[in-house]
Design a protein around this motif. Sequence first.
Motif, PDB file in Angstrom:
ATOM      1  N   ILE A 190       6.550 -79.381   4.740  1.00  0.00           N
ATOM      2  CA  ILE A 190       7.046 -80.318   5.751  1.00  0.00           C
ATOM      3  C   ILE A 190       5.823 -81.078   6.248  1.00  0.00           C
ATOM      4  O   ILE A 190       4.921 -80.491   6.839  1.00  0.00           O
ATOM      5  CB  ILE A 190       7.735 -79.584   6.912  1.00  0.00           C
ATOM      6  N   VAL A 191       5.799 -82.389   6.012  1.00  0.00           N
ATOM      7  CA  VAL A 191       4.559 -83.150   6.127  1.00  0.00           C
ATOM      8  C   VAL A 191       4.508 -83.957   7.416  1.00  0.00           C
ATOM      9  O   VAL A 191       5.355 -84.829   7.650  1.00  0.00           O
ATOM     10  CB  VAL A 191       4.386 -84.099   4.916  1.00  0.00           C
ATOM     11  N   HIS A 196       1.785 -92.763   8.941  1.00  0.00           N
ATOM     12  CA  HIS A 196       2.363 -93.051   7.631  1.00  0.00           C
ATOM     13  C   HIS A 196       1.549 -92.456   6.488  1.00  0.00           C
ATOM     14  O   HIS A 196       1.766 -92.803   5.328  1.00  0.00           O
ATOM     15  CB  HIS A 196       2.542 -94.557   7.406  1.00  0.00           C
ATOM     16  N   ALA A 197       0.614 -91.562   6.789  1.00  0.00           N
ATOM     17  CA  ALA A 197      -0.166 -90.883   5.761  1.00  0.00           C
ATOM     18  C   ALA A 197      -0.166 -89.394   6.078  1.00  0.00           C
ATOM     19  O   ALA A 197      -0.251 -89.009   7.244  1.00  0.00           O
ATOM     20  CB  ALA A 197      -1.599 -91.415   5.725  1.00  0.00           C
ATOM     21  N   PRO A 198      -0.053 -88.539   5.075  1.00  0.00           N
ATOM     22  CA  PRO A 198       0.004 -87.091   5.327  1.00  0.00           C
ATOM     23  C   PRO A 198      -1.262 -86.604   6.041  1.00  0.00           C
ATOM     24  O   PRO A 198      -2.379 -87.000   5.684  1.00  0.00           O
ATOM     25  CB  PRO A 198       0.101 -86.485   3.924  1.00  0.00           C
ATOM     26  N   ARG A 199      -1.071 -85.766   7.025  1.00  0.00           N
ATOM     27  CA  ARG A 199      -2.219 -85.127   7.668  1.00  0.00           C
ATOM     28  C   ARG A 199      -2.582 -83.891   6.857  1.00  0.00           C
ATOM     29  O   ARG A 199      -1.759 -83.000   6.634  1.00  0.00           O
ATOM     30  CB  ARG A 199      -1.904 -84.742   9.107  1.00  0.00           C
ATOM     31  N   ALA A 200      -3.831 -83.832   6.413  1.00  0.00           N
ATOM     32  CA  ALA A 200      -4.269 -82.743   5.535  1.00  0.00           C
ATOM     33  C   ALA A 200      -4.218 -81.402   6.257  1.00  0.00           C
ATOM     34  O   ALA A 200      -4.421 -81.312   7.470  1.00  0.00           O
ATOM     35  CB  ALA A 200      -5.683 -83.027   5.039  1.00  0.00           C
ATOM     36  N   TRP A 201      -3.932 -80.365   5.487  1.00  0.00           N
ATOM     37  CA  TRP A 201      -4.005 -78.995   5.995  1.00  0.00           C
ATOM     38  C   TRP A 201      -5.400 -78.454   5.691  1.00  0.00           C
ATOM     39  O   TRP A 201      -5.904 -78.590   4.563  1.00  0.00           O
ATOM     40  CB  TRP A 201      -2.967 -78.111   5.311  1.00  0.00           C
ATOM     41  N   ARG A 202      -5.993 -77.853   6.664  1.00  0.00           N
ATOM     42  CA  ARG A 202      -7.366 -77.339   6.506  1.00  0.00           C
ATOM     43  C   ARG A 202      -7.363 -75.814   6.555  1.00  0.00           C
ATOM     44  O   ARG A 202      -6.608 -75.207   7.308  1.00  0.00           O
ATOM     45  CB  ARG A 202      -8.277 -77.928   7.570  1.00  0.00           C
ATOM     46  N   LEU A 218      10.160 -84.244   3.071  1.00  0.00           N
ATOM     47  CA  LEU A 218      10.243 -84.809   4.419  1.00  0.00           C
ATOM     48  C   LEU A 218       8.855 -85.123   4.950  1.00  0.00           C
ATOM     49  O   LEU A 218       7.978 -84.252   5.014  1.00  0.00           O
ATOM     50  CB  LEU A 218      10.932 -83.835   5.379  1.00  0.00           C
ATOM     51  N   TYR A 219       8.671 -86.393   5.352  1.00  0.00           N
ATOM     52  CA  TYR A 219       7.455 -86.858   6.019  1.00  0.00           C
ATOM     53  C   TYR A 219       7.879 -87.416   7.383  1.00  0.00           C
ATOM     54  O   TYR A 219       8.833 -88.180   7.463  1.00  0.00           O
ATOM     55  CB  TYR A 219       6.776 -87.965   5.218  1.00  0.00           C
ATOM     56  N   SER A 220       7.164 -87.047   8.429  1.00  0.00           N
ATOM     57  CA  SER A 220       7.531 -87.559   9.751  1.00  0.00           C
ATOM     58  C   SER A 220       6.316 -87.578  10.659  1.00  0.00           C
ATOM     59  O   SER A 220       5.444 -86.713  10.584  1.00  0.00           O
ATOM     60  CB  SER A 220       8.627 -86.692  10.383  1.00  0.00           C
ATOM     61  N   GLY A 221       6.297 -88.580  11.545  1.00  0.00           N
ATOM     62  CA  GLY A 221       5.264 -88.656  12.568  1.00  0.00           C
ATOM     63  C   GLY A 221       5.691 -88.005  13.865  1.00  0.00           C
ATOM     64  O   GLY A 221       4.958 -88.078  14.861  1.00  0.00           O
ATOM     65  N   ASP A 222       6.857 -87.363  13.875  1.00  0.00           N
ATOM     66  CA  ASP A 222       7.387 -86.712  15.078  1.00  0.00           C
ATOM     67  C   ASP A 222       7.327 -85.203  14.881  1.00  0.00           C
ATOM     68  O   ASP A 222       7.980 -84.648  13.992  1.00  0.00           O
ATOM     69  CB  ASP A 222       8.835 -87.160  15.299  1.00  0.00           C
ATOM     70  N   ALA A 223       6.543 -84.525  15.721  1.00  0.00           N
ATOM     71  CA  ALA A 223       6.390 -83.077  15.587  1.00  0.00           C
ATOM     72  C   ALA A 223       7.705 -82.339  15.794  1.00  0.00           C
ATOM     73  O   ALA A 223       7.898 -81.239  15.268  1.00  0.00           O
ATOM     74  CB  ALA A 223       5.336 -82.568  16.567  1.00  0.00           C
TER      75      ALA A 223
END
Length: 315
Positions: A190-191, A196-202, A218-223
């Motif tokens: 779940i991205v 509009h760009a995936p936030r990397a997992w660290r 699913l990509y979303s800017g809403d947590a």
Amino acid sequence: MDRLDALKLFVRIVESGSFAAAAREAGIGQPSVSKQIAALERHLGAQLIRRTSRSMTLTETGQSVYEAAVRIVGDVSDLESSVGVRQVSPTGHLRVTVAPVFGRMYIVPHLGTFFARYPKLSVELSTTERTINLVEEGFDIAIKHGRLDDSNLISRQLASSPLHLVATPAYFNAHGRPTDVDDLARHACIVFAPMHAPRAWRFVTAQGPRVHVPSGSLYSGDAEHIRTAVLADMGMAQAPGWMFAAELESGAVVRVLEHDAPAPLPVHAVHAFGRRVPNKARVFIDFVADILAMQSGLAFHTDFQAESQAESQAH
């Protein structure tokens, strides 16, 4: 001209962002505000504010006078309170910006207690994931998550929140659990994509730092969307502990790759004031800090100074 009143008015103009807003807050007409600032500039022999039809900026001298005025006004206020001249409950309207899910889960449920304690204060909450310019948009405080960019803003760290890789037991029963970072490529993610760009997992593995760019349906800017999708068994997400603290406690979601978890995310209160924070802002920041301290555990850590020191040594 009363010099202290003029300095108070000047501070109000800078912090509200306009002559009109300062006039409304002070309960006087805008022409009176302009006259008092003009008189202050004549007294000091320097221009403090550059004004155009669309904007207002401080001169270099104005910035210096503002910083000094904040200290002077604060010192006088402290002196008055310390000798009992006026024990006044903070008053006014406070504009605060927070992330939507954080506000819903940790701020709004406690505001009744806050208003009972400070009945002369009102709070306007703006919920957004985007970056806010506090000064230009007229906000008093922002609650920010993650590392802060260098800026002229003042910040106070309130807590930190551990980052977890989570999904529901139903998802893991259907797809198995990842055993290392390389396994993530075969899993549904779940991205979170706020710009509009995936936030990397660290991650921090035994071999060193690792970064995984998640992909999924699913990509979303809403947590809130990320949280709902995880709880609907749609896949995994890397999220701060506060988003799933209750579900982690109950077992409704579970953590994986805990040994590779990155450093916790700091939570800051950020404001544009000088060293002296207005009382209305100070009590709200203190109140939020108390809320997070009460939630200490899976959601927040309050021993963040020790975490910061350990992180510095690791680097």
